[in-house]
Design an enzyme around this catalytic site. Structure first.
Site, PDB file in Angstrom:
ATOM      1  CD  GLU A  39      -1.741  -2.415   1.476  1.00  0.00           C
ATOM      2  OE1 GLU A  39      -2.625  -3.292   1.365  1.00  0.00           O
ATOM      3  OE2 GLU A  39      -0.568  -2.647   1.878  1.00  0.00           O
ATOM      4  CD  GLN A  81      -7.946  -6.942  -1.507  1.00  0.00           C
ATOM      5  OE1 GLN A  81      -7.507  -7.586  -0.548  1.00  0.00           O
ATOM      6  NE2 GLN A  81      -7.666  -7.244  -2.762  1.00  0.00           N
ATOM      7  CG  PHE A  82     -11.049  -4.837   3.138  1.00  0.00           C
ATOM      8  CD1 PHE A  82     -12.419  -5.001   3.316  1.00  0.00           C
ATOM      9  CD2 PHE A  82     -10.351  -5.807   2.448  1.00  0.00           C
ATOM     10  CE1 PHE A  82     -13.068  -6.112   2.811  1.00  0.00           C
ATOM     11  CE2 PHE A  82     -10.985  -6.922   1.938  1.00  0.00           C
ATOM     12  CZ  PHE A  82     -12.355  -7.084   2.117  1.00  0.00           C
ATOM     13  CB  ALA A  83     -11.117   1.705   5.002  1.00  0.00           C
ATOM     14  CG  PHE A 122      -5.854  -3.876   4.067  1.00  0.00           C
ATOM     15  CD1 PHE A 122      -6.038  -4.407   5.344  1.00  0.00           C
ATOM     16  CD2 PHE A 122      -6.240  -4.634   2.975  1.00  0.00           C
ATOM     17  CE1 PHE A 122      -6.586  -5.672   5.525  1.00  0.00           C
ATOM     18  CE2 PHE A 122      -6.788  -5.899   3.147  1.00  0.00           C
ATOM     19  CZ  PHE A 122      -6.960  -6.424   4.424  1.00  0.00           C
ATOM     20  CG  HIS A 174     -11.159  -7.613   6.472  1.00  0.00           C
ATOM     21  ND1 HIS A 174     -10.405  -8.372   7.329  1.00  0.00           N
ATOM     22  CD2 HIS A 174     -10.618  -7.771   5.242  1.00  0.00           C
ATOM     23  CE1 HIS A 174      -9.443  -8.976   6.652  1.00  0.00           C
ATOM     24  NE2 HIS A 174      -9.540  -8.627   5.384  1.00  0.00           N
TER      25      HIS A 174
END
Length: 639
Positions: A378, A400-402, A404, A445
């Protein structure tokens, strides 16, 4: 090489006189800065470190501007907001470092990606020290550059020490260049104190990269003859080591070589030195004579963001029913059509279409060059987005998910957010943030972490609750040249439908939406919590409330909030995030400071539990603020 050496010697005198605040010396390393820069074309970007004065002088930046920079004067490059080499300049194609060292490596990837996409046949050179190679950003940047075959020269100045930490405590391989093998990357070891070797080898490599774009790792063996910065000294360095490297001084050895070859006479040498000393003194005086900066609050505030001329694209009459996820996908697609220089990057977003299928089919229309799968890194991808912006392009980065985003936190809050304020370089990057609980996804997640970013000046934070808003606001986010964190609640993706205009349109930031109007109470919310409030009002039709959907958290529509509060006299703020440190707290404080005399009851906040987000349904339901809201609202009305 002589010019940066003489400038440094002068700066060390000024430092002792208290006329500059700090100095990071590059004495003994001039051959690298000068040689690499001379091997580059003037339209190619260089990303130097704080020991690379030779990059700046070889690019022929007027010395008075450098001196003004180091004295915090207006003729510098940061208006007194940052010091030493923490600046960049598009005029000279130089992008300066930040103190966190690593992010510039990924930024170089982004600049090189833009060069590759535009078929410019250019090389990007980025510097780091051997200590910086221990940072995760180094490894992420090399990995991305290798996977994407980007035309980057990663220039590692191995000068023996990271502050006082010797190389044996920094890495456990014989040569940093050996790491190239692990990344499938060509690498070279170069004598960093031999000016001819640096220039000739780097020139050859740069020419080769222009013909055959690829990354190359260069390890320059050199030594730092002074402290990390002057205050740290060199007592930790064995004297015999200092003596050995002193004999390898690149300036003195090259001077001797030129004399022995009858290329440089003593008279010419004296004339060169006199000319440089005269130039230094003349430009120093110009910098000394410059007025000190007078602080003006409005100037400081106005420079945090690049001015954005919002262009309103009218909503057309033709609509179709879309889910939130479809509206976001449609907005992205139409933005890709609007902006040919827009690149989308993220994990699994290309052929697979992303884990939520938002970019499904995009590759067929736009190709894998503009819809790019990324490695799981990231930080480097956010940095690459910044590099694309520096090179005049736009980027959308999908987390992909906040959750991360924590792995890319540093470049967002320390690079993207501060660049325009520091040196007038905007960050045209949108970071998409699929977020939120309610889908039994557990602690990693399910976070709604907008409060990490609303407190960081330089970032814009958008959080829509409806398909109509999401489509128009995402289009604006792409148009806005400032960094935008765009939150998308996963639980709303396929559960919320709405009639949405078919064609491209935009909506302005900083404008809340008033969903219900009433006289009894003001309800302020955003994201999924807006729908919780609507459910409560639908179940209690006798409650007459103003329901404000913020939509935009930074900038915040305080005017709509205050107008409603002055009408109703009671306020309840509902957020999904846990309470302490959340945005509800700041909104509450603002209301108390600006509308206190209009209130008939204390401002009430309702938020989720002060725990991580649990996985199993019954625990998640207990955690969320949704179940607490109705009672809290009725308590406020009864106050």
């Amino acid at each position: 090489m002589l010019k940066p050496r003489l400038i440094e010697e002068k700066m060390l005198i000024l430092l002792r006189q208290g006329k500059i605040s700090k100095w990071f010396s590059g004495i003994g390393q001039e051959a690298i800065s000068v040689g690499v820069t001379m091997a580059m074309r003037k339209d190619e970007y260089i990303l130097p470190m704080h020991r690379n004065l030779g990059v700046f002088t070889t690019r022929e930046i007027p010395l008075y501007r450098l001196f003004s920079q180091w004295q915090g004067k207006a003729n510098g490059f940061t208006k007194g907001r940052d010091r030493s080499f923490h600046f960049g300049t598009q005029d000279y194609k130089i992008v300066g470092m930040i103190s966190h060292l690593g992010p510039q490596l990924g930024v170089a990837d982004g600049i090189a990606l833009a060069s590759k996409l535009k078929n410019l046949n250019q090389v990007t050179a980025v510097f780091t020290g051997e200590g910086g190679t221990s940072e995760g950003d180094f490894h992420e940047a090399l990995n991305v550059a290798s996977v994407w075959q980007l035309p980057v020269m990663f220039c590692v100045e191995n000068n023996g020490y990271g502050l006082s930490t010797p190389t044996r405590e920094q890495y456990n391989c014989e040569h940093i260049a050996d790491r190239g093998l692990g990344y499938g990357m060509e690498s070279h070891i170069i004598d960093g104190n031999n000016a001819i070797e640096v220039y000739t080898k780097v020139s050859e490599i740069a020419d080769s990269i222009r013909e055959n774009p690829r990354p190359v790792l260069l390890e320059f063996k050199t030594f730092r003859m002074r402290g990390h910065e002057e205050a740290s000294g060199t007592k930790y360095v064995p004297q015999d080591l200092m003596d050995a490297w002193a004999k390898k001084d690149p300036v003195e050895n090259f001077q001797a070589f030129l004399r022995d070859a009858n290329i440089l006479s003593e008279r010419e040498e004296v004339a060169i030195k006199e000319a440089i000393v005269h130039e230094i003194n003349e430009h120093l005086q110009k910098a000394f004579d410059e007025e000190i900066i007078s602080p003006i609050e409005s100037v400081e505030l106005n420079d945090v963001y690049k001015p954005f001329d919002y262009q309103n694209f009218e909503v057309n009459s033709k609509t179709e029913e879309l889910r939130l996820i479809d509206a976001i996908s449609q907005s992205l697609k139409q933005s890709m059509e609007q902006h040919e220089d827009l690149v989308i990057m993220g994990q699994d977003i290309a052929e697979y279409g992303g884990v939520f299928k938002i970019t499904d089919g995009f590759v067929d229309q736009f190709g894998t060059e503009r819809v790019r799968n990324t490695p799981i890194c990231e930080s480097a991808i956010v940095e690459a987005g910044m590099g694309l912006s520096i090179a005049g392009m736009k980027a959308v980065v999908e987390m992909q998910f906040a959750d991360f985003v924590s792995s890319g936190f540093n470049p967002i809050v320390n690079y993207l957010a501060k660049s325009h304020y520091r040196w007038n370089q905007h960050a045209d990057v949108v970071v998409r943030m699929p977020c939120g609980a309610g889908v039994a996804a557990g602690p990693f997640h399910s976070q709604t972490n907008e409060a990490w970013f609303t407190k960081t000046p330089g970032l814009k934070v958008i959080y829509p609750a409806f398909p109509y808003d999401a489509k128009g606001l995402l289009a604006t986010a792409v148009n806005d040249p400032n960094p935008v964190l765009f939150f998308e609640h996963k639980a709303l993706y396929r559960s919320i439908r709405q009639e949405v205009p078919v064609d491209y349109y935009t909506l302005p930031f900083g404008k809340a939406s008033v969903l219900r109007e009433g006289e009894s109470v003001t309800i302020i919310s955003y994201g999924a919590a807006v729908h919780w409030a609507l459910e409560t009002l639908n179940a209690n039709v006798d409650i007459q409330a103003d329901l404000i959907d913020l939509r935009s958290l930074q900038p915040l529509d305080t005017e709509t909030i205050y107008e409603s509060v002055r009408k109703t006299g009671r306020v309840i703020i509902l957020q999904e995030d846990s309470l302490f440190g959340g945005i509800a707290s700041d909104i509450s404080a603002q209301i108390m400071e600006n509308c206190f005399e209009d209130l008939d009851a204390p401002v009430k906040r309702v938020a989720s539990m002060e725990t991580p987000i649990p996985f199993i349904n019954q625990l998640e339901e207990q955690y969320l603020a949704k179940g607490k809201f109705e009672n809290a609202l009725k308590e406020l009305l009864a106050y």
